[in-house]
Motif scaffolding. Sequence first.
Motif, short mmCIF file in Angstrom:
data_model
loop_
_atom_site.label_atom_id
_atom_site.label_comp_id
_atom_site.label_asym_id
_atom_site.label_seq_id
_atom_site.Cartn_x
_atom_site.Cartn_y
_atom_site.Cartn_z
N GLU A 39 0.71 -1.17 0.00
CA GLU A 39 0.00 0.01 0.01
C GLU A 39 0.84 1.05 0.11
N ALA A 40 2.21 1.11 -0.33
CA ALA A 40 3.18 2.46 -0.48
C ALA A 40 3.43 2.59 -1.78
N ASP A 41 3.69 3.78 -2.12
CA ASP A 41 4.17 3.91 -3.40
C ASP A 41 5.74 4.02 -3.52
N VAL A 42 6.31 3.08 -4.15
CA VAL A 42 7.82 2.83 -3.77
C VAL A 42 8.49 3.09 -5.16
N SER A 43 7.73 3.75 -6.11
CA SER A 43 8.34 4.33 -7.26
C SER A 43 9.70 4.97 -7.21
N HIS A 44 9.73 5.84 -6.26
CA HIS A 44 11.07 6.88 -6.29
C HIS A 44 12.09 6.23 -5.06
N GLU A 45 11.75 4.81 -4.68
CA GLU A 45 12.65 4.22 -3.65
C GLU A 45 13.83 3.57 -4.61
N ASP A 46 14.72 3.33 -3.51
CA ASP A 46 15.99 2.68 -4.37
C ASP A 46 15.59 1.19 -4.92
N PRO A 47 15.79 1.12 -6.41
CA PRO A 47 15.45 -0.10 -7.07
C PRO A 47 15.98 -1.41 -6.38
#
Length: 98
Positions: free
Chosen positions: A66-74
């Motif tokens: 349920e969290a947007d991880v689009s800009h997190e470390d891949p």
Amino acid sequence: MIRVVLPAQLRALACGGAEVVLPDGVEATQRGVIDSLEATYPALRGTIRDPQTGRRRPFLRFYADEADVSHEDPDGPLPPAIASGREPFIVLGAIAGG
């Protein structure tokens, strides 16, 4: 077991399923999930990330637990709920308009 929910426009490239299950042994990171998706469903290559840069396509978003991880470390670890298959990793097509 990692489950992935795909947006409607990519489902046909992954044999029509809204949700796919990746083979065992997939690294529970964004990069690991997308690498496995592209290896399992070669028609998806270049649709989720740019083949030259490896970056996520601009109108796609990644959600984990349920969290947007689009800009997190891949290469950062995904939540345990994703790694265990309890929750799916979601690839969502963003909507833009004017």
